[in-house]
Design a protein around this motif. Structure first.
Motif, short mmCIF file in Angstrom:
data_model
loop_
_atom_site.label_atom_id
_atom_site.label_comp_id
_atom_site.label_asym_id
_atom_site.label_seq_id
_atom_site.Cartn_x
_atom_site.Cartn_y
_atom_site.Cartn_z
N LYS A 40 0.81 -1.21 0.00
CA LYS A 40 0.00 0.00 0.00
C LYS A 40 0.85 1.27 0.00
O LYS A 40 0.33 2.36 -0.20
CB LYS A 40 -0.92 0.02 1.22
CG LYS A 40 -1.89 -1.14 1.30
CD LYS A 40 -2.90 -1.09 0.21
CE LYS A 40 -4.21 -0.61 0.72
NZ LYS A 40 -5.19 -0.44 -0.35
N GLU A 87 -6.67 -0.54 3.87
CA GLU A 87 -7.55 -0.20 2.76
C GLU A 87 -8.16 1.19 2.95
O GLU A 87 -8.30 1.95 2.00
CB GLU A 87 -8.65 -1.24 2.60
CG GLU A 87 -8.19 -2.60 2.10
CD GLU A 87 -7.85 -2.56 0.62
OE1 GLU A 87 -8.77 -2.54 -0.21
OE2 GLU A 87 -6.64 -2.56 0.30
N SER A 94 -6.01 -1.50 -4.25
CA SER A 94 -6.87 -2.26 -3.36
C SER A 94 -6.37 -3.70 -3.29
O SER A 94 -5.98 -4.29 -4.29
CB SER A 94 -8.31 -2.25 -3.85
OG SER A 94 -9.11 -3.00 -2.95
#
Length: 137
Positions: A40, A87, A94
């Motif tokens: 991420k 998230e 994602s």
């Protein structure tokens, strides 16, 4: 990926994402949480798990790792809570399917691998029992 640890007292006072991790040995759960944050692109500060730290226990609610702390929010300790926090903080890329049926399947499969009584949980218990057995020739 190398990182520097900060002490618990510094972590409690600091803003941003902090994660309690097992130090010195790889922990599958800590490594998975690190991987989620890496994919991420989320920056975080590492706090070494110390079983004798009352400050750490007060801050995170228990002495276990991984435990993610962001701002003054509640600790995130379970795999699903850690994933959902990542998230929320950084929506893209994602790690979960957008389609509700596929998302439910992903959570179901992940639970069977990562959840309590799942494959990872059971293998850890098997390993612990193996180590506790007396050695015989």
């Amino acid at each position: 990926m190398p990182f520097a640890y900060i002490d618990v007292e510094t972590a409690v006072q600091r803003d941003g994402l902090r994660m309690v991790v097992v130090g010195g040995v790889p922990s599958p759960w800590s490594e998975a949480a690190k991987g989620i944050l890496h994919i991420k692109g989320i920056e975080w500060a590492a706090v070494r798990l110390a079983y004798d730290s009352e400050t750490l226990k007060q801050w995170t609610g228990e002495l276990s790792a991984p435990a993610l702390m962001v701002g003054q929010e509640r600790p995130r300790r379970g795999w699903a809570d850690i994933l959902l926090l990542a998230e929320r903080l950084v929506p893209a890329p994602s790690l979960l399917p957008e389609d509700p049926a596929e998302r439910a399947l992903a959570f179901g499969l992940a639970h069977e691998l990562c959840g309590e009584s799942g494959l990872g949980w059971s293998r850890r218990l098997m390993y612990a029992r193996h180590l506790a057995l007396p050695l015989s020739l």
